[in-house]
Motif scaffolding. Sequence first.
Motif, PDB file in Angstrom:
ATOM      1  N   PHE A 202       0.815  -1.217   0.000  1.00  0.00           N
ATOM      2  CA  PHE A 202       0.000   0.000   0.000  1.00  0.00           C
ATOM      3  C   PHE A 202       0.849   1.268   0.000  1.00  0.00           C
ATOM      4  O   PHE A 202       0.455   2.293  -0.562  1.00  0.00           O
ATOM      5  CB  PHE A 202      -0.952  -0.003   1.200  1.00  0.00           C
ATOM      6  CG  PHE A 202      -2.239  -0.739   0.957  1.00  0.00           C
ATOM      7  CD1 PHE A 202      -2.228  -2.072   0.564  1.00  0.00           C
ATOM      8  CD2 PHE A 202      -3.457  -0.107   1.123  1.00  0.00           C
ATOM      9  CE1 PHE A 202      -3.413  -2.760   0.336  1.00  0.00           C
ATOM     10  CE2 PHE A 202      -4.647  -0.780   0.897  1.00  0.00           C
ATOM     11  CZ  PHE A 202      -4.625  -2.110   0.502  1.00  0.00           C
ATOM     12  N   PRO A 228      -3.155  -0.488  -8.482  1.00  0.00           N
ATOM     13  CA  PRO A 228      -4.014  -0.267  -7.307  1.00  0.00           C
ATOM     14  C   PRO A 228      -5.310  -1.071  -7.343  1.00  0.00           C
ATOM     15  O   PRO A 228      -5.745  -1.593  -6.309  1.00  0.00           O
ATOM     16  CB  PRO A 228      -4.284   1.239  -7.367  1.00  0.00           C
ATOM     17  CG  PRO A 228      -3.071   1.806  -8.034  1.00  0.00           C
ATOM     18  CD  PRO A 228      -2.697   0.791  -9.071  1.00  0.00           C
ATOM     19  N   LEU A 251      -7.222   3.172   0.043  1.00  0.00           N
ATOM     20  CA  LEU A 251      -6.552   3.076  -1.253  1.00  0.00           C
ATOM     21  C   LEU A 251      -7.469   3.519  -2.391  1.00  0.00           C
ATOM     22  O   LEU A 251      -7.035   4.225  -3.309  1.00  0.00           O
ATOM     23  CB  LEU A 251      -6.082   1.640  -1.489  1.00  0.00           C
ATOM     24  CG  LEU A 251      -5.260   1.402  -2.762  1.00  0.00           C
ATOM     25  CD1 LEU A 251      -3.991   2.250  -2.759  1.00  0.00           C
ATOM     26  CD2 LEU A 251      -4.907  -0.076  -2.903  1.00  0.00           C
TER      27      LEU A 251
END
Length: 316
Positions: A202, A228, A251
């Motif tokens: 992340f 992502p 995210l």
Amino acid sequence: MVKESHFRVVSHLIEEGESEVSISTLADQLDWSPGHASRIVSELEAYGYVQTNQSGRQKLVSLTDIEPIEQLEGLLAEYSHMDFSGLIAGSGLQVLYYLDHGRTATELAERSGVSQATVYRRLDDLQRVGVVGKSKSRYRLNDPFTVLVSIARGLFHQKHRREVEKYATGLNFIWETHDEYLFACDSDVSADGFHLTGPALFGEFGVPLLTRDRRHYFRTNRLSEITPAELVCQTLLIDDDSRYRTYCLLLIQKQELDRTVLRERAEHYVSEATIDLYAIIDELIEFLESEGTNTAEQLPDWEDFKQTAREYEVTV
């Protein structure tokens, strides 16, 4: 790829019923050169299907006791007249992997990566001997041949396990197909084709999590990097509890991922997932779009999420 010659060796060892046989004897029995027999045995040993033992100048080979080999042994004992080596080797094993329930030839081709023409040819061969039946364009395995799915999946899993054991310890497989797999381990893996994923990745996308979780990797030849959107899907496969869902919310917000992109990526994983990935992604997106008004189990309180987002410098 598990070739017909691989299955010839396995089938021969099963049919002979001997605990061990020398490679030179095996070569004579199969009418192969010693060099060819040795090469095939080495490949089988790398996959974990056979094991070898040096006895003086001779190398002895025997079957391992993994479940798919035992299942194949039972099938060959009952249907000794059938040439399973020719039926299931190579692309046949990939097709069988996805016959866990009725599928069209198009679906089988898409999932297995085998051309549709080859899928039809394989299915015709399996139909001809009664292994597969067809109803309304969908193919399915007939009883008692449904065990072939377990054999195919078990053989691929063993191959994957032996591959990753060269680089990692403390393995736990999380998600798997015939040519990709997601796993947790206690090691740092830097080999080609293995991509770091899960919470440890992340930080690469602006959300540096402080986590001591195990390392997670995705083995694939399909991707050159983990995007992502892929990371969100894989993280949810690793764990879909409230903490991991919050990670994914951060995210998604940080990278401004939309529902369409996420659902497109999720499509690759849903068939072998043990969770409803589509539904979870919809819940995450709706939570963000509604500022917490549309919520669901295991999602945070909106005010708590805003506080967490501020801590990670994510704008909500």
